[in-house]
Design a protein around this motif. Structure first.
Motif, mmCIF file in Angstrom:
data_model
loop_
_atom_site.group_PDB
_atom_site.id
_atom_site.type_symbol
_atom_site.label_atom_id
_atom_site.label_comp_id
_atom_site.label_asym_id
_atom_site.label_seq_id
_atom_site.Cartn_x
_atom_site.Cartn_y
_atom_site.Cartn_z
ATOM 1 N N ASN A 398 0.832 -1.214 0.000
ATOM 2 C CA ASN A 398 0.000 0.000 0.000
ATOM 3 C C ASN A 398 0.858 1.252 0.000
ATOM 4 O OD1 ASN A 398 -2.166 -1.794 2.108
ATOM 5 N ND2 ASN A 398 -2.744 -1.102 0.074
ATOM 6 N N ARG A 401 -0.216 4.788 0.132
ATOM 7 C CA ARG A 401 -1.590 4.486 0.536
ATOM 8 C C ARG A 401 -2.518 4.281 -0.665
ATOM 9 N NH1 ARG A 401 -3.493 5.078 6.528
ATOM 10 N NH2 ARG A 401 -1.832 3.646 7.127
ATOM 11 N N TYR A 424 -10.097 2.598 0.422
ATOM 12 C CA TYR A 424 -9.394 3.490 1.347
ATOM 13 C C TYR A 424 -9.707 3.105 2.797
ATOM 14 C CZ TYR A 424 -8.426 6.550 -2.652
ATOM 15 O OH TYR A 424 -7.990 7.062 -3.840
ATOM 16 N N ILE A 427 -7.437 0.476 4.040
ATOM 17 C CA ILE A 427 -6.088 0.967 4.322
ATOM 18 C C ILE A 427 -5.977 1.554 5.721
ATOM 19 C CG2 ILE A 427 -4.369 2.705 3.660
ATOM 20 C CD1 ILE A 427 -5.205 2.234 0.763
ATOM 21 N N VAL A 428 -7.012 2.249 6.171
ATOM 22 C CA VAL A 428 -6.948 2.864 7.519
ATOM 23 C C VAL A 428 -7.541 1.970 8.597
ATOM 24 C CG1 VAL A 428 -7.037 5.178 6.502
ATOM 25 C CG2 VAL A 428 -9.168 4.081 7.272
ATOM 26 N N ASN A 429 -7.909 0.751 8.230
ATOM 27 C CA ASN A 429 -8.610 -0.126 9.159
ATOM 28 C C ASN A 429 -7.824 -0.416 10.434
ATOM 29 O OD1 ASN A 429 -10.915 -1.844 9.741
ATOM 30 N ND2 ASN A 429 -9.553 -3.583 9.421
ATOM 31 N N CYS A 430 -6.504 -0.505 10.322
ATOM 32 C CA CYS A 430 -5.668 -0.799 11.493
ATOM 33 C C CYS A 430 -5.177 0.446 12.216
ATOM 34 C CB CYS A 430 -4.484 -1.676 11.088
ATOM 35 S SG CYS A 430 -4.949 -3.316 10.534
ATOM 36 N N ASP A 431 -5.446 1.611 11.658
ATOM 37 C CA ASP A 431 -5.012 2.856 12.306
ATOM 38 C C ASP A 431 -5.791 3.082 13.599
ATOM 39 O OD1 ASP A 431 -3.566 3.090 10.012
ATOM 40 O OD2 ASP A 431 -4.361 5.053 9.415
ATOM 41 N N ILE A 432 -5.123 3.644 14.583
ATOM 42 C CA ILE A 432 -5.778 3.953 15.869
ATOM 43 C C ILE A 432 -6.101 5.451 15.909
ATOM 44 C CG2 ILE A 432 -5.534 3.922 18.364
ATOM 45 C CD1 ILE A 432 -5.600 1.145 17.035
#
Length: 432
Positions: A398, A401, A424, A427-432
């Protein structure tokens, strides 16, 4: 003209895969998109299976090297064709288990397995570990002891064969991070150590001399070395190593100049060496394992890109810039991998323009191929890059991104999605 029989040109002058117009695939599923022909994959699976039947009397098993293209549908196809599976990570193992692959036909490779991966594989009751080093041997025995189980293992050996391939993908010579070297006595000591552990059952040995190999001689030499080692161990430690894994590495046709030998011819020649060596050393014919990966899926796949711009630098070069690049195919950036390509909507036209194919990523090294002859390119054209069925989706990232492309499989002349396009949100699924 093309690297596989699954490609053709229809009456509209468009490239087809599995009889389906690639321009229609791009219109329905968007670009970039990986496209695979299921018939070609299955045909290749059967070729290896039949080779085992023909040349080893059925005494063996091809293992699909899933690192080439790991997804649930490929695991299902391999299982339905009667193949085993070679995994090299917890993620590949999890994919196989989610697909319902028979655990007893899974072999776990890798030179740096973590405790968590080993525990997971033992819990899954996989068929065999291919142990790469003494530290792994010690840890696996300890974990099996803790869990009250016994595990079949093979040892990965370095037979010292130079397969005349790229330095980054040559793994059989002594200076390699993989396996135990035979010529230094390291492999001998690994056998001795393995036999001391009550929770491990040493059943055989494994070697892999490299990738994208076009000659049969290195495989014959490796087989000779491995049989001699097995015989030596029988004489020295009275151990019968009943399985021999000769690895993979069979070359495919990426560009017209590549001339791979038919895979069943590899099998025939190597089987003659194995039989002769066993006879000379007084060994029964071992159970033969092979690890085709690239040769099962590589030529069955293409990637379709939309040309976003054409940039000509007078007297220097013409760049054809696509909506994909090193994020979905890093192999050229990593080791100058060779590819062929055509403009899919102009496939019947003559190749008259020398171009460098570049991508959308913010790196000057974001190239797919240089100095390649293709049809006259224009913005909006559809570009097809051949030979991307192996090590493209598997190595995709990615970077910047950018979502990874989907995989579309052509089955009985119709397209179906086997891996959906990332979003998209993914891609941000694991971001906290």
């Amino acid at each position: 003209m093309f690297n596989s029989d699954c490609f053709n040109i229809n009456e509209k002058g468009n490239l087809t895969i599995g009889g389906y117009d690639t321009t229609e695939i791009a219109a329905e599923f968007g670009t970039p998109v990986y496209v695979m022909d299921e018939e070609t994959v299955r045909k290749n699976c059967r070729l290896y299976k039949q080779s085992i039947d023909n040349y080893y009397g059925g005494n063996g098993l091809p293992l699909y090297a899933s690192k080439a293209l790991s997804c649930k549908e490929m695991c299902r196809i391999a299982a339905s064709e009667g193949l085993g599976l070679d995994v090299v990570s917890g993620g590949e193992l999890y994919t196989a288990m989610e697909a319902g692959f028979p655990a007893d036909k899974i072999y776990f490779h890798g030179n740096s397995k973590t405790r968590e991966e080993i525990e997971y594989a033992v819990d899954c009751k996989i068929g065999c570990f291919v142990v790469d080093n003494i530290d792994e041997l010690i840890l696996l025995n300890k974990i099996c002891d803790e869990k009250g189980t016994k595990q079949d293992i093979m040892l990965r050996l370095k037979p010292g064969i130079d397969a005349h391939t790229h330095d980054f993908i040559r793994t059989g010579q002594i200076d390699s991070k993989f396996g135990f070297a035979i010529e230094t006595g390291e492999a001998d000591q690994a056998v001795k150590k393995a036999l001391e552990y009550k929770n491990l059952n040493l059943v055989g040995v494994h070697c892999h001399i490299g990738s994208q190999i076009f000659e049969v001689e290195p495989f014959e030499l490796a087989a000779q070395v491995m049989i001699n080692f097995m015989a030596d161990m029988k004489e020295k430690y009275h151990v019968v190593l009943s399985r021999l894994n000769l690895g993979g590495g069979f070359g495919i046709k990426y560009i017209p100049e590549n001339k791979p030998i038919k895979y069943d011819k590899y099998m025939e020649k190597v089987s003659e060496t194995v039989r002769k060596a066993c006879e000379e050393r007084g060994l029964d014919l071992p159970y033969i394992l092979l690890e085709p990966g690239r040769s099962l899926v590589g030529e069955a796949g293409i990637t379709l890109y939309r040309i976003c711009s054409v940039k000509t630098i007078p007297g220097v070069r013409t760049y054809v810039l696509t909506d994909g690049g090193m994020g979905d195919n890093p192999r050229y950036a990593l080791y100058q991998a060779e590819y062929d390509a055509v403009i899919a909507n102009k496939a019947s036209e003559e190749r008259t323009v020398k171009v460098t194919i570049g991508g959308r990523y913010c790196e000057s090294g974001d190239l797919i191929q240089e100095n390649l002859m293709i049809q006259q390119p224009e913005t909006g054209d559809l570009l097809a890059v051949f030979g991307t069925g192996a090590y493209n989706y598997s190595m995709a990232s990615n970077y910047n991104r950018v979502p990874r492309p989907p995989i579309v499989m052509i089955t009985d002349g119709k397209p179906r999605v086997i891996v959906r396009r990332e979003t998209y949100a993914d891609i941000v699924n694991c971001d906290i």
